[in-house]
Design a protein around this motif. Structure first.
Motif, PDB file in Angstrom:
ATOM      1  N   GLN A 228       1.123  -1.398  -0.051  1.00 16.66           N
ATOM      2  CA  GLN A 228      -0.137  -0.244  -0.466  1.00 16.66           C
ATOM      3  C   GLN A 228       0.787   0.860  -0.287  1.00 16.66           C
ATOM      4  N   ALA A 229       1.981   0.967   0.981  1.00 11.90           N
ATOM      5  CA  ALA A 229       2.535   2.558   0.898  1.00 11.90           C
ATOM      6  C   ALA A 229       3.605   2.609  -0.185  1.00 11.90           C
ATOM      7  N   HIS A 230       3.677   1.708  -0.699  1.00 15.15           N
ATOM      8  CA  HIS A 230       4.685   1.988  -2.572  1.00 15.15           C
ATOM      9  C   HIS A 230       3.631   1.899  -3.499  1.00 15.15           C
ATOM     10  N   GLY A 231       2.177   1.894  -3.347  1.00 12.10           N
ATOM     11  CA  GLY A 231       1.399   2.770  -4.752  1.00 12.10           C
ATOM     12  C   GLY A 231       1.620   3.884  -3.961  1.00 12.10           C
ATOM     13  N   ALA A 232       1.281   4.032  -2.589  1.00 17.85           N
ATOM     14  CA  ALA A 232       0.943   5.454  -2.348  1.00 17.85           C
ATOM     15  C   ALA A 232       1.857   5.906  -2.966  1.00 17.85           C
ATOM     16  N   ALA A 233       3.248   5.986  -2.757  1.00 15.79           N
ATOM     17  CA  ALA A 233       4.002   6.722  -2.904  1.00 15.79           C
ATOM     18  C   ALA A 233       4.211   6.901  -4.546  1.00 15.79           C
ATOM     19  N   MET A 234       3.799   6.234  -5.363  1.00 11.16           N
ATOM     20  CA  MET A 234       4.118   5.726  -6.422  1.00 11.16           C
ATOM     21  C   MET A 234       2.542   6.783  -7.562  1.00 11.16           C
ATOM     22  N   GLY A 235       1.483   7.010  -6.623  1.00  6.68           N
ATOM     23  CA  GLY A 235       0.796   7.515  -7.268  1.00  6.68           C
ATOM     24  C   GLY A 235       0.958   8.704  -6.883  1.00  6.68           C
TER      25      GLY A 235
ATOM     26  N   MET B 248       6.070  22.093  -5.986  1.00  4.45           N
ATOM     27  CA  MET B 248       6.622  23.100  -4.544  1.00  4.45           C
ATOM     28  C   MET B 248       5.699  22.421  -3.513  1.00  4.45           C
ATOM     29  N   ARG B 249       4.314  23.214  -3.728  1.00  3.91           N
ATOM     30  CA  ARG B 249       3.147  24.010  -2.736  1.00  3.91           C
ATOM     31  C   ARG B 249       3.202  22.011  -2.696  1.00  3.91           C
ATOM     32  N   SER B 250       2.203  21.090  -3.761  1.00  3.15           N
ATOM     33  CA  SER B 250       2.190  19.856  -3.488  1.00  3.15           C
ATOM     34  C   SER B 250       2.993  18.716  -2.571  1.00  3.15           C
ATOM     35  N   ALA B 251       4.303  19.082  -2.685  1.00  3.69           N
ATOM     36  CA  ALA B 251       5.386  18.480  -2.481  1.00  3.69           C
ATOM     37  C   ALA B 251       5.674  18.928  -0.607  1.00  3.69           C
ATOM     38  N   LYS B 252       5.534  20.028  -0.249  1.00  2.00           N
ATOM     39  CA  LYS B 252       5.493  20.532   0.812  1.00  2.00           C
ATOM     40  C   LYS B 252       4.445  20.020   1.724  1.00  2.00           C
ATOM     41  N   ARG B 253       3.073  20.047   0.604  1.00  2.00           N
ATOM     42  CA  ARG B 253       1.993  19.563   1.996  1.00  2.00           C
ATOM     43  C   ARG B 253       1.802  17.350   2.197  1.00  2.00           C
ATOM     44  N   MET B 254       2.341  17.368   1.068  1.00  2.00           N
ATOM     45  CA  MET B 254       3.249  15.857   1.606  1.00  2.00           C
ATOM     46  C   MET B 254       3.560  15.013   2.453  1.00  2.00           C
TER      47      MET B 254
END
Length: 128
Positions: free
Chosen positions: A46-53, A103-109
């Motif tokens: 699940q973690a792998h799939g979420a990271a890929m998404g 950059m905004r999305s990466a900060k939110r993640m």
């Protein structure tokens, strides 16, 4: 005629019942095999799939910004007759918008993931 309602006219054979049971057993084994192939998803998967998404989402945001900027620039160039000038300008603006979005999305993640392990440690005092 009263007896005709109780009987179907065909004798129930043990052989038919045995064949049906055999077919049901074979079908049950095939179902068990199919269910075994589709084992439940583990948390690591699940973690792998979420990271890929998330990675695909970030890449799409960047490419979409550049594509939309280029399309707007091209359309304005066609309308105003300023051949490559507006397309180049809007490609750069689209790239900048895409990078800012990423950059905004990466900060939110990163905020959603929480602090990194070891981040709350006090600073080293022997660094002089």
């Amino acid at each position: 005629m009263a007896g005709a309602e109780e009987k179907s006219g065909r004798k129930q054979a043990d052989r038919d019942t045995h064949e049906i049971r055999q077919r049901l057993d074979v079908l049950g084994k095939q179902l068990d095999t199919a269910w075994a192939k589709h084992a439940p998803v583990t948390p690591a998967q699940q973690a792998h799939g979420a990271a890929m998404g998330q990675a695909i989402r970030l890449g799409t945001e960047l490419v979409a910004g550049v594509a939309v900027g280029g399309l707007i620039g091209w359309a304005l160039d066609q309308a105003l007759g300023t051949a490559p000038f507006l397309m180049v300008v809007f490609l750069l603006l689209g790239a900048a918008a895409g990078i800012i979005g990423v950059m905004r999305s990466a900060k939110r993640m990163q905020a959603a993931a929480g602090p990194l392990p070891g981040r709350d440690l006090p600073p080293d005092e022997d660094d002089d």
